[in-house]
Design an enzyme around this catalytic site. Structure first.
Site, PDB file in Angstrom:
ATOM      1  N   HIS A 172      -5.519  32.711  27.834  1.00 28.04           N
ATOM      2  CA  HIS A 172      -5.509  31.279  28.174  1.00 28.04           C
ATOM      3  C   HIS A 172      -4.250  30.564  27.667  1.00 28.04           C
ATOM      4  O   HIS A 172      -3.554  29.896  28.448  1.00 28.04           O
ATOM      5  CB  HIS A 172      -6.774  30.608  27.636  1.00 28.04           C
ATOM      6  CG  HIS A 172      -6.724  29.116  27.617  1.00 28.04           C
ATOM      7  ND1 HIS A 172      -6.648  28.360  28.766  1.00 28.04           N
ATOM      8  CD2 HIS A 172      -6.703  28.226  26.585  1.00 28.04           C
ATOM      9  CE1 HIS A 172      -6.601  27.067  28.451  1.00 28.04           C
ATOM     10  NE2 HIS A 172      -6.631  26.967  27.126  1.00 28.04           N
ATOM     11  N   GLU A 188      -7.858  24.724  16.032  1.00 25.76           N
ATOM     12  CA  GLU A 188      -9.224  24.380  16.422  1.00 25.76           C
ATOM     13  C   GLU A 188     -10.165  25.584  16.404  1.00 25.76           C
ATOM     14  O   GLU A 188     -11.319  25.471  15.979  1.00 25.76           O
ATOM     15  CB  GLU A 188      -9.191  23.759  17.824  1.00 25.76           C
ATOM     16  CG  GLU A 188     -10.523  23.249  18.314  1.00 25.76           C
ATOM     17  CD  GLU A 188     -10.401  22.675  19.722  1.00 25.76           C
ATOM     18  OE1 GLU A 188     -11.429  22.616  20.403  1.00 25.76           O
ATOM     19  OE2 GLU A 188      -9.283  22.301  20.115  1.00 25.76           O
ATOM     20  N   ASP A 189      -9.684  26.751  16.852  1.00 26.58           N
ATOM     21  CA  ASP A 189     -10.582  27.889  17.088  1.00 26.58           C
ATOM     22  C   ASP A 189     -10.390  29.072  16.150  1.00 26.58           C
ATOM     23  O   ASP A 189     -11.064  30.092  16.302  1.00 26.58           O
ATOM     24  CB  ASP A 189     -10.424  28.379  18.542  1.00 26.58           C
ATOM     25  CG  ASP A 189     -10.905  27.339  19.534  1.00 26.58           C
ATOM     26  OD1 ASP A 189     -11.772  26.529  19.164  1.00 26.58           O
ATOM     27  OD2 ASP A 189     -10.399  27.324  20.668  1.00 26.58           O
TER      28      ASP A 189
END
Length: 745
Positions: A63, A91-92
C-alpha cells in the site's frame, strides 16, 4: 541502476519488482542520491511493516509503495515520496516520530506525522474522532501542502481496494471521500485524482445505481461514436484552416458527473448523453481566443453558456474557456479551450507546481490562492470551538459553486453561491464583518441578507461600536462568516455571563455580610477547589449562565471561610471562633437583623444572559421576579404570570428577587390585542397611530372574529407601562377600534 535487496520475510518478496519499478520511474526526474534515499525509506518501512498484511491479503508495504507511485506520477519531490512510503509507520507500527527524525530528518517526520491519525486519544464517538483527525491534518497541511497531497494519494489507493471491506464500512469511507476528500482535491485543482475518487466513491456508496448507469453509458457511447468522430473532424479542419495547431479530443464525461447532472437537473440518461464534449489544447493564451472565434463561426454559441476562466480563474487556479455550441441537428456541443500549461494545472492542480518550490513557480496564481485558502482554514479553526463544528464549516466552504464580485477598488473575490454582503465582509477581513451595519451593491444600499450576483461591486458600511447580530447566522453561507459570528457572540456571552454572575453572587453574599472583595485570596482558592471549578471567573460565569445557584454558592463560601478561619486560629479557640464566625456570616434573617436586601436591579442592557419571558412579556412598571435557568441565565417574569405559580413554590432556590433599575434606556416587547371593525384601511390606521406614539411594531397577526369584527394582535416595543398606556389611549380613540387590551399567557 541495480537496487540491492535484503530479504526480510517471505511475504515481502512480491514487492521487489514494485520498489525497483518505482525507483526506475523516479530516476527519470530525480537525482541518484535522492532515489537512494527513497530506497532507504523503503527498507525502513518494509522492516517496520514486516509480518503485517492488508485485508486484500497482500503484504502491507504494498500500500505505501502504491501511494508513492501515485505521487511519482505527479513528479513530486523525493521527501514526499519517502513520507508516502513511511506514512503508516507511526500509526500502525511501534515506530516513533523521533526515530523518523533521527533516520530521515525533521521534514520527512513532519510530513509523516501530519498524515498519521490521532491514535492515543479516546473519543466519545467515531464522528468526533474523524473530525479531530481532520483538524490535525488541516493544521499540518497549513504548514506544508504536501501533507494533503500525500493523504489524497493514500485515500485514492484505499478506495481502489475498498471491495474487501464490509458493506457498512465501505459506505462510511465512500461517503467521507465524497464529502471531504473529493472537494479538497477539487479545491486544490487536482482534477484527475478528483474524478477517480468521485467515481470510486459513487460506486461504493451506490453500487446498484453505478452499475445501471455504467451499462447505459456503454450503450449510448456505441450509438454516438460516429457522430463524435464527425464533429471532432469538422472542428479540427476549421481550426487548421485558421493556421492554428491544436490537439482536439472528444472529452468523456465521467460516471459521477453524469449522475449529479441527472439528479440535480432532473434529466434522463438520454438528455445527459446528448451533450457532446470536446477539449482543444493549444500553445498560448491568445490562440485560445482565436480558436474560440473559429468555433463560434462554425457552430452558433448558446446564449449565456460562455465562461471565461482564463480572465477570471477559478479559486483552485483552473483556467480555460468554456462554451456551449449548437452542433449538427441542434445537438449541444461543449468545448473547453486551454493551453498545455493550463491543462497540466487542470489535471494536477497545486501538485503541478507545489508550494515549497522556489523561483517563479511559487508565485503562480493557483499557488497564491491555495496559500490564501490555507490561511483562511487556520483562521476558521481558531474561531471554532469543537472539531465537529470546524469540520462542518470546512465542508460548507468546500462546495463553492462560486459567484464573482468586485471590491470598490476593483479586486475580484469569489464566494460560494448564495453568499450575502455579510459573507463578503468576513471574506475581506473578520473585523470588517464584525463592524458592518449595511452594504452598498452597485452603489445602492441593500439589506445585509441580500444574495450577491456575478459582477456586482460590493461596499461594506461600518460603524464604531457595531457588533455582529445573532440573526446573521440565519443567512450567512461561508464557514468563515459563521465561525467568526459564533466566536464573537460566544465571547460576548461569556463577558455578559461573568458580569451577571458577579452581581448575583454579590447580592447573595450580602445576606452573610460579605462582599467578594472582603474574601482573602487564600479563601477564594479554597472555594474554587471545593466547588471544582477552574477559577473564580469560571465560577461567576457558571452562576451567570444559571448552571449554579448564587444563594447556594454564597452559603458554601460562608461555610468554607468559617472552616478556614477556624483552622487558622487553632483548636483551642475553635468553639469561640465558630460562634463569632457564625454570627458574622449567618444569613441576616437568622441573626435577627432588620436589614433587608435590596432586589437585584434589571437594567435591560445585560445582554443575552437576561431574557424576558414571552408568556407574560414583562415591561418596566410591572412587578417582576427572576428565574435562574441552566444555560440561559435569568428569565424575567411578571409576579402574576400563571406559568410560574407552581414552580416558585417547588424550587424556591431558583428564584431571585429583582426590580427594574431607574432611568432605563431600553425598549421591551409587549403584546396587545385590538378589536376592530371590518373596514378598508383599518390595519394601516392602527399601525400609523402606534408609530405616531414612538413605538416599533415587531409582529402583526390578523384573525377574523365574525363578519363585523376582527382581532389584530400586535407585538410592539415600549419603554414602560406609561408609554404603553399612552399608545393604548391613542388607538382606543380611533373610530374603527372597539377595544384594545394587553394580552398575557
Amino acid at each position: 541502476m541495480q537496487w540491492p535487496y535484503r530479504p526480510l520475510h517471505s511475504k515481502t518478496r512480491p514487492t521487489l519488482f514494485r520498489i525497483s519499478d518505482l525507483c526506475a520511474q523516479l530516476e527519470t526526474y530525480l537525482d541518484a542520491h535522492q532515489v537512494a534515499e527513497v530506497y532507504r525509506a523503503y527498507l525502513f518501512g518494509a522492516e517496520a511493516h514486516d509480518g503485517q498484511s492488508r485485508q486484500t491479503g497482500e503484504p502491507y508495504i504494498y500500500h505505501p509503495l502504491e501511494v508513492a507511485r501515485l505521487l511519482a506520477n505527479l513528479r513530486m519531490d523525493y521527501r514526499s515520496i519517502m513520507a508516502a512510503i513511511l506514512h503508516d509507520v507511526i500509526e500502525d507500527t511501534a515506530t516513533r516520530k523521533d526515530q523518523i527524525v533521527k533516520e530521515f530528518g525533521g521534514e520527512v517526520a513532519e510530513l509523516v506525522d501530519g498524515v498519521s491519525k490521532l491514535t492515543q486519544i479516546e473519543f466519545e464517538s467515531r464522528a468526533e474522532a474523524q473530525a479531530e483527525n481532520f483538524r490535525k491534518m488541516v493544521l499540518a497541511m497549513a504548514n506544508d501542502i504536501r501533507v494533503i497531497i500525500i493523504k489524497l494519494a493514500d485515500r485514492l489507493h484505499n478506495m481502489r481496494t475498498l471491495g474487501v471491506l464490509a458493506p457498512a464500512k465501505r459506505r462510511r469511507i465512500a461517503r467521507e471521500t465524497l464529502e471531504i476528500y473529493v472537494p479538497i482535491a477539487n479545491r486544490l485543482g487536482m482534477n484527475s485524482l478528483r474524478v477517480e475518487l468521485q467515481d470510486l466513491g459513487f460506486s461504493a456508496l451506490f453500487p446498484m445505481r453505478a452499475r445501471v448507469l455504467q451499462e447505459a453509458i456503454k450503450k449510448a457511447r456505441g450509438n454516438r461514436k460516429e457522430l463524435v468522430q464527425k464533429i471532432e473532424s469538422t472542428l479540427r479542419e476549421r481550426v487548421h484552416s485558421e493556421g492554428i495547431t491544436a490537439n482536439i479530443t472528444g472529452r468523456e464525461k465521467h460516471l459521477y458527473s453524469i449522475y449529479q447532472k441527472m439528479r440535480n437537473k432532473h434529466l434522463s440518461i438520454t438528455d445527459v448523453m446528448d451533450v457532446y464534449a470536446f477539449r482543444i489544447i493549444v500553445d498560448k493564451v491568445d490562440t485560445c481566443y482565436r480558436v474560440l472565434g473559429a468555433a463560434h463561426n462554425l457552430y452558433k454559441p448558446m446564449p449565456g453558456r460562455f465562461k471565461d476562466y482564463i480572465a477570471i480563474p477559478k479559486a483552485n487556479g483552473y483556467q480555460s474557456l468554456h462554451s456551449v455550441l449548437l452542433g449538427p441537428m441542434g445537438l449541444p456541443i461543449e468545448v473547453q479551450i486551454r493551453t498545455e500549461e493550463m491543462h497540466k494545472i487542470a489535471e494536477a492542480g497545486v501538485a503541478s507546481h507545489w508550494l515549497y518550490k522556489t523561483g517563479d513557480e511559487a508565485g503562480l496564481p493557483q499557488n497564491t490562492r491555495t496559500r490564501e485558502w490555507l490561511r483562511g482554514l487556520l483562521e476558521l479553526q481558531k474561531n471554532t470551538g469543537t472539531s465537529m463544528e470546524f469540520l462542518e464549516n470546512v465542508k460548507i466552504d468546500l462546495y463553492p459553486d462560486g459567484v464573482f464580485v468586485f471590491t470598490p477598488k476593483g479586486a475580484i473575490m469569489e464566494l460560494p453561491r448564495g453568499s450575502t454582503a455579510v459573507d463578503f465582509a468576513y471574506a475581506v477581513h473578520s473585523e470588517l464583518g464584525n463592524s458592518c451595519v449595511t452594504a452598498k451593491v452597485d452603489r445602492r444600499i441593500v439589506p445585509l441578507n441580500t444574495p450577491l450576483q456575478n459582477g456586482q461591486t460590493v461596499e461594506i458600511v461600518t460603524a464604531p461600536g457595531a457588533k455582529p447580530n445573532p440573526t446573521w447566522l440565519n443567512f450567512v453561507v461561508t464557514g468563515k462568516a459563521r465561525s467568526s459570528i459564533r466566536n464573537h457572540l460566544k465571547s460576548l456571552h461569556q463577558d455578559e455571563a461573568l458580569a451577571l454572575g458577579k452581581r448575583l453572587l454579590e447580592h447573595a453574599l450580602n445576606g452573610y455580610s460579605l462582599t467578594l472583595e472582603q474574601i482573602p485570596p487564600e479563601h477564594i482558592a479554597r472555594v474554587v477547589a471545593a466547588l471544582k471549578v477552574k477559577d473564580m471567573p469560571g465560577l461567576l460565569e457558571d452562576i451567570g449562565l444559571g448552571n449554579r445557584i448564587a444563594p447556594l454558592v454564597a452559603k458554601q463560601c460562608a461555610a468554607i471561610i468559617n472552616d478556614a478561619e477556624s483552622e487558622d486560629k487553632g483548636d483551642a479557640r475553635r468553639t469561640v471562633k465558630l460562634k463569632n464566625v457564625f454570627t458574622r456570616y449567618a444569613p441576616a434573617w437568622l441573626r435577627g437583623d432588620k436589614h433587608i436586601e435590596a432586589p437585584l436591579a434589571i437594567t435591560g442592557t445585560e445582554g443575552i444572559v437576561v431574557s424576558y419571558a414571552k408568556c407574560c412579556r414583562p415591561i418596566p412598571g410591572d412587578r417582576i421576579v427572576g428565574s435562574v435557568t441552566t444555560g440561559r441565565g435569568i428569565v424575567i417574569h411578571t409576579t402574576t404570570c400563571k406559568n410560574i405559580a407552581d414552580a416558585r413554590n417547588k424550587h424556591t432556590e431558583k428564584w431571585v428577587e429583582v426590580q427594574w433599575a431607574k432611568d432605563l434606556k431600553a425598549d421591551f416587547p409587549v403584546e396587545v390585542r385590538v378589536e376592530v371593525k371590518n373596514q378598508r384601511g383599518v390595519l394601516a390606521e392602527v399601525a400609523a397611530k402606534i408609530a405616531d406614539n414612538g413605538a416599533n411594531i415587531e409582529n402583526v397577526l390578523v384573525s377574523d372574529r365574525d363578519e363585523r369584527y376582527s382581532d389584530i394582535d400586535f407585538i410592539i416595543d415600549v419603554r414602560d407601562r406609561i408609554h404603553l398606556a399612552k399608545i393604548m389611549r391613542g388607538v382606543r380613540a380611533l373610530d374603527a377600534v372597539s377595544k384594545i387590551y394587553r394580552t398575557k399567557n
